[in-house]
Write an enzyme that holds these catalytic residues in place. Structure first.
Site, short mmCIF file in Angstrom:
data_model
loop_
_atom_site.label_atom_id
_atom_site.label_comp_id
_atom_site.label_asym_id
_atom_site.label_seq_id
_atom_site.Cartn_x
_atom_site.Cartn_y
_atom_site.Cartn_z
N GLY A 91 41.18 48.86 0.51
CA GLY A 91 41.31 47.95 1.65
C GLY A 91 40.56 46.65 1.40
O GLY A 91 40.00 46.43 0.32
N ASP A 108 44.94 60.80 1.95
CA ASP A 108 44.59 60.49 3.34
C ASP A 108 43.36 61.33 3.68
O ASP A 108 43.39 62.56 3.48
CB ASP A 108 45.79 60.85 4.23
CG ASP A 108 45.58 60.46 5.68
OD1 ASP A 108 44.43 60.54 6.16
OD2 ASP A 108 46.57 60.10 6.33
N TYR A 166 40.93 53.48 18.67
CA TYR A 166 39.99 53.02 17.63
C TYR A 166 38.56 53.09 18.16
O TYR A 166 37.68 53.70 17.53
CB TYR A 166 40.36 51.60 17.24
CG TYR A 166 39.56 51.01 16.11
CD1 TYR A 166 39.77 51.42 14.80
CD2 TYR A 166 38.61 50.01 16.33
CE1 TYR A 166 39.06 50.87 13.74
CE2 TYR A 166 37.90 49.45 15.28
CZ TYR A 166 38.12 49.88 13.99
OH TYR A 166 37.41 49.32 12.95
N LYS A 220 35.97 55.78 16.79
CA LYS A 220 34.76 55.37 16.05
C LYS A 220 33.49 55.87 16.74
O LYS A 220 32.50 56.20 16.09
CB LYS A 220 34.73 53.84 15.91
CG LYS A 220 35.76 53.29 14.92
CD LYS A 220 35.37 53.58 13.48
CE LYS A 220 36.29 52.92 12.47
NZ LYS A 220 35.88 53.15 11.08
N ARG A 268 44.88 39.70 12.38
CA ARG A 268 43.55 39.28 12.79
C ARG A 268 43.45 37.76 12.84
O ARG A 268 44.23 37.05 12.21
CB ARG A 268 42.49 39.87 11.87
CG ARG A 268 42.15 41.28 12.29
CD ARG A 268 41.00 41.81 11.53
NE ARG A 268 41.43 42.37 10.28
CZ ARG A 268 40.75 43.31 9.63
NH1 ARG A 268 39.62 43.75 10.11
NH2 ARG A 268 41.19 43.78 8.49
N1 UDP Z 1 43.43 36.15 18.37
C1 UDP Z 1 44.09 34.94 18.62
N2 UDP Z 1 45.16 34.63 17.85
C2 UDP Z 1 45.61 35.43 16.84
C3 UDP Z 1 44.92 36.65 16.60
C4 UDP Z 1 43.83 36.97 17.38
O1 UDP Z 1 43.71 34.17 19.50
O2 UDP Z 1 46.60 35.06 16.18
C5 UDP Z 1 42.24 36.45 19.18
C6 UDP Z 1 42.16 37.86 19.74
O3 UDP Z 1 42.82 37.94 20.99
C7 UDP Z 1 40.66 38.04 19.86
C8 UDP Z 1 40.10 37.26 18.67
O4 UDP Z 1 41.12 36.34 18.29
O5 UDP Z 1 40.18 37.45 21.04
C9 UDP Z 1 39.75 38.14 17.48
O6 UDP Z 1 40.85 38.95 17.22
P1 UDP Z 1 40.94 39.90 15.96
O7 UDP Z 1 42.25 40.62 16.07
O8 UDP Z 1 40.68 39.16 14.73
O9 UDP Z 1 39.75 40.94 16.10
P2 UDP Z 1 39.02 41.68 17.31
O10 UDP Z 1 37.66 41.10 17.29
O11 UDP Z 1 39.71 41.40 18.62
O12 UDP Z 1 39.08 43.11 16.94
#
Ligand code: UDP
Length: 361
Positions: free
Chosen positions: A32, A78, A167, A171, A208
């Site tokens: 990963g 896995d 998740y 966790k 992300r």
């Molecule tokens: N987010 C966003 N646009 C994107 C992807 C994520 O605005 O294209 C926002 C998401 O809603 C969150 C923050 O960015 O508030 C971080 O999101 P991520 O999925 O990276 O990780 P998280 O901390 O939420 O697990």
């Protein structure tokens, strides 16, 4: 101090063999994003690395350069079905779990079982080997926190029925297992609570924020921001995190309590988007989408414990880490000619667009 018995011997903290030379280290999730950087670092330190990965979210490309390394072994498995390994193990890092919200929500049952059944299997493996185990936990155990910044004593504000629960609760349960076996003197278990991490080898379409924004900017697409963009996150460069994980695995004595690992620099999503636009020098059109359910509003680690116990703190500022990440994605996208749009995010009907973020803002 935990005393772990193996083959009639007693190993203080399960690290007896380690003291006698290079260790054999199992990295679950080793193909990963974080896991592959950890494999690199451990091999560079002279250890033997057993990389266990199901390739559900891991990538062959991440470990391709390691396949011919004499101290590297790939085991495609896995952790939910992993019972035994045919060689002795000194240390186990458990990084095996989908970690981006769209990916861990795609198969919530499997996410939960990976956290619980998978961690249980690795704890058993650690116990029979007298190995230390480091569990990659997460800032998600704090949920949408009502305490800020988040200290390890904070018990969190997690919805046990929402879309992130598979998740978050998985966790949390994995932490419970680790500390149960630690208290019972059965496994030298350690728990790192990892905050948002970024860097080269993030998947371009894992959904992300850093990978989405960087790929969108490099591809000339509109940047997607969920909600107002005023929610905050604290971003840790992957090399800093890997250094912290290794420090926590090896610190003596075992802290016996979870340790936050993250960068305390806190940014709004809008600020992050401005930085990306300015560094990529793209047009910077923003498209706003609805905020996903239970999306945490603020997140910042209190790293006092990591500083005190491990002498660890992050050293890579966001601008420097983003530069490296953008450069890596630029090469990756050119090489793969794969300028994919992120496939995730809420429905597009409720989008609204804004004027571009000024370049250099
Ligand atoms: N987010 C966003 N646009 C994107 C992807 C994520 O605005 O294209 C926002 C998401 O809603 C969150 C923050 O960015 O508030 C971080 O999101 P991520 O999925 O990276 O990780 P998280 O901390 O939420 O697990």
């Amino acid at each position: 101090m935990v005393q772990v018995h193996r083959n009639g011997e007693i190993f203080g903290d399960g690290r007896g063999r380690a003291a006698r030379g290079g260790r054999t280290v199992l990295v679950a999730g080793g193909a990963g994003f974080v896991g592959s950087h950890l494999c690199d670092a451990l091999l560079a330190q002279g250890h033997r690395v057993l990389c266990v990965d199901s390739f559900l979210t891991g990538s062959h490309a991440n470990i391709q350069p390691l396949l011919n390394h004499p101290a590297f072994r790939l085991i495609e498995a896995d952790i939910c079905h992993l019972n035994d390994i045919d060689e002795p193990i000194d240390q186990i890092y458990n990084l095996a779990c989908a970690a981006s919200p769209p990916q861990y929500q795609a198969d919530p049952m499997h996410t939960m079982m990976t956290c619980v059944q998978g961690t249980g299997n690795l704890l058993r493996l650690a116990e029979v080997n007298g190995a230390s185990l480091l569990q990659a936990s997460t800032s998600e155990v704090y949920g949408d926190p009502e305490e800020h910044p988040q200290r390890e004593e904070y018990r969190g504000n997690v919805s046990c029925t929402g879309p992130r629960a598979c998740y978050d609760e998985g966790k949390r349960a994995a932490e419970a297992l680790c500390f149960d076996l630690y208290r019972a003197g059965r496994v030298d278990a350690r728990v790192a609570r990892i905050f948002n991490t970024y860097g080269p080898r993030m998947q371009p379409d894992d959904g992300r924020i850093v990978s989405n924004l960087v790929v969108q900017a490099l591809s000339g697409d509109a940047l997607t921001i969920y909600g107002s963009g005023e929610q905050t996150r604290s971003f840790c460069f992957v090399s800093d995190l890997v250094r912290g994980l290794i420090a926590l695995m090896n610190v003596d004595p075992n802290p016996g309590q979870p340790v936050n690992l993250g960068n305390p620099g806190e940014f709004t999503i809008n600020e992050l988007a401005e930085m990306v636009v300015s560094m990529v020098r793209c047009a910077g059109e923003i498209v706003y989408r609805p905020l996903p359910q239970d999306d945490p509003q603020r997140r910042r680690p209190d790293i006092t414990r990591a500083e005190a116990l491990l002498g660890w703190s992050p050293t890579v500022p966001l601008a420097e880490g983003l530069r490296k990440t953008i450069d890596w994605f630029e090469t990756f996208l050119t090489e793969t000619k794969d300028r994919r749009r992120p496939k995730t995010g809420p429905a597009r009907e409720s989008e609204h667009r804004t004027t571009p973020v000024p370049v250099g803002a």
